[in-house]
Design a protein around this motif. Structure first.
Motif, short mmCIF file in Angstrom:
data_model
loop_
_atom_site.label_atom_id
_atom_site.label_comp_id
_atom_site.label_asym_id
_atom_site.label_seq_id
_atom_site.Cartn_x
_atom_site.Cartn_y
_atom_site.Cartn_z
N GLU A 96 13.60 -27.06 60.16
CA GLU A 96 12.19 -28.06 60.58
C GLU A 96 11.17 -26.94 59.96
N LEU A 97 9.64 -27.94 59.88
CA LEU A 97 8.59 -26.93 58.80
C LEU A 97 7.91 -26.06 59.59
N VAL A 98 7.95 -26.86 61.24
CA VAL A 98 6.79 -25.37 61.82
C VAL A 98 8.15 -24.30 62.48
N SER A 99 9.45 -24.02 62.31
CA SER A 99 9.70 -23.63 62.83
C SER A 99 10.26 -22.61 61.12
N THR A 100 9.65 -22.55 60.19
CA THR A 100 10.15 -22.22 59.49
C THR A 100 9.33 -20.50 58.92
N VAL A 150 13.81 -30.19 54.76
CA VAL A 150 13.72 -29.57 53.54
C VAL A 150 12.51 -28.67 52.84
N GLY A 151 11.10 -28.93 53.43
CA GLY A 151 9.83 -28.86 53.94
C GLY A 151 9.40 -27.30 52.41
N ALA A 152 9.82 -26.29 52.60
CA ALA A 152 9.64 -25.41 51.74
C ALA A 152 10.64 -25.65 50.38
#
Length: 261
Positions: A96-100, A150-152
């Motif tokens: 999750e983006l905010v958990s990356t 898969v934000g990164a």
């Protein structure tokens, strides 16, 4: 005659998956291929299988500038020139983006985005000196749209399209064409990590993936790395002589829209 007779091409991430199939196909079509990867045992084995006359393996961490310089030197020592590059190496992390974690985000950038940049910057002058040639960057379906968790990865693949377009404009005068392949889901260890788990049932894992993409993809299946290799061959060979700066989606129709069936 092969479609790549006389060509010398570096393929990164060539020890397995899409890169392996690209290397195999390019050799079949007459190219001399430099197999670059960090998976030394697998890369060496593939180079041995393909034969010393057609293939050499070099250790290459694409995020490291010194490794690129070494790979270029090895390629020229082996085959005298370089007139093609396939920037295939990449990594995928699900989060999750905010958990990356920042460290994870930066790791994906270093391999996918910085690796592609370093490849272009290091190899393009060699391709120009050889009289021109091609660069094929591996982007992704996610370079054309968004995908949760898969934000990164998606960020780096969007960036690769930007690099592809700028490089195509700046290098055209040297006879260098630059394009990008944008695969959807492809049956490789990166897409299906169960292939790397010795405790997993390979049939069960493959069946689960097959069922998932039967629902998601209009053509009803996951892609094959050989199919992506065929697209990379097209963009590397003369059949695409008037094409540069373009993304080519190969995803079984996934990006076309949402099915309600």
């Amino acid at each position: 005659m092969g479609k790549l007779d006389g060509r010398v091409v570096i393929v990164t991430g060539a020890a397995r998956g899409q890169g392996e199939q690209e290397a195999r196909l390019f050799v079949e079509e007459g190219a001399k291929v430099v197999l670059a990867d960090v998976l030394d045992d697998q890369g060496e084995a593939l180079a041995t299988e393909l034969g010393e006359a057609s293939a050499r393996y070099v250790h290459l961490d694409v995020s490291q500038e010194a490794d690129w310089q070494s790979a270029v030197g090895s390629a020229k020592d082996a085959f005298g020139k370089i007139d093609g590059l396939v920037n295939n190496a990449g990594i995928l992390r699900f989060n999750e983006l905010v958990s990356t974690p920042l460290e994870e985000f930066q790791q994906v950038i270093q391999v996918n985005q910085v690796g592609c940049f370093l490849g272009i910057r290091t190899v393009a002058p060699e391709i120009g000196a050889a009289g021109g040639g091609t660069i094929v960057n591996t982007a992704s379906y996610t370079a054309m749209t968004g995908m949760a968790y898969v934000g990164a990865y998606a960020a780096t693949k969007h960036a690769i399209l930007g690099l592809t377009r700028v490089a195509a404009m700046e290098l055209a005068g040297q006879g260098i064409r630059v394009n990008a392949v944008c695969p959807g889901a492809v049956d490789t260890p990166m897409t299906n990590p169960a292939q790397l788990d010795p405790t997993a049932d390979p049939t069960e894992a493959r069946d689960a993936v097959a069922e998932l993409y039967k629902k998601l993809v209009p053509l009803g299946r996951i892609g094959k790395p050989e199919e992506v290799a065929a697209l990379a061959l097209f963009l590397t060979g003369g059949d695409s002589a008037y094409i540069t700066g373009q993304p080519f989606v190969i995803d079984g129709g996934w990006l076309a829209g949402v099915s309600i069936v």
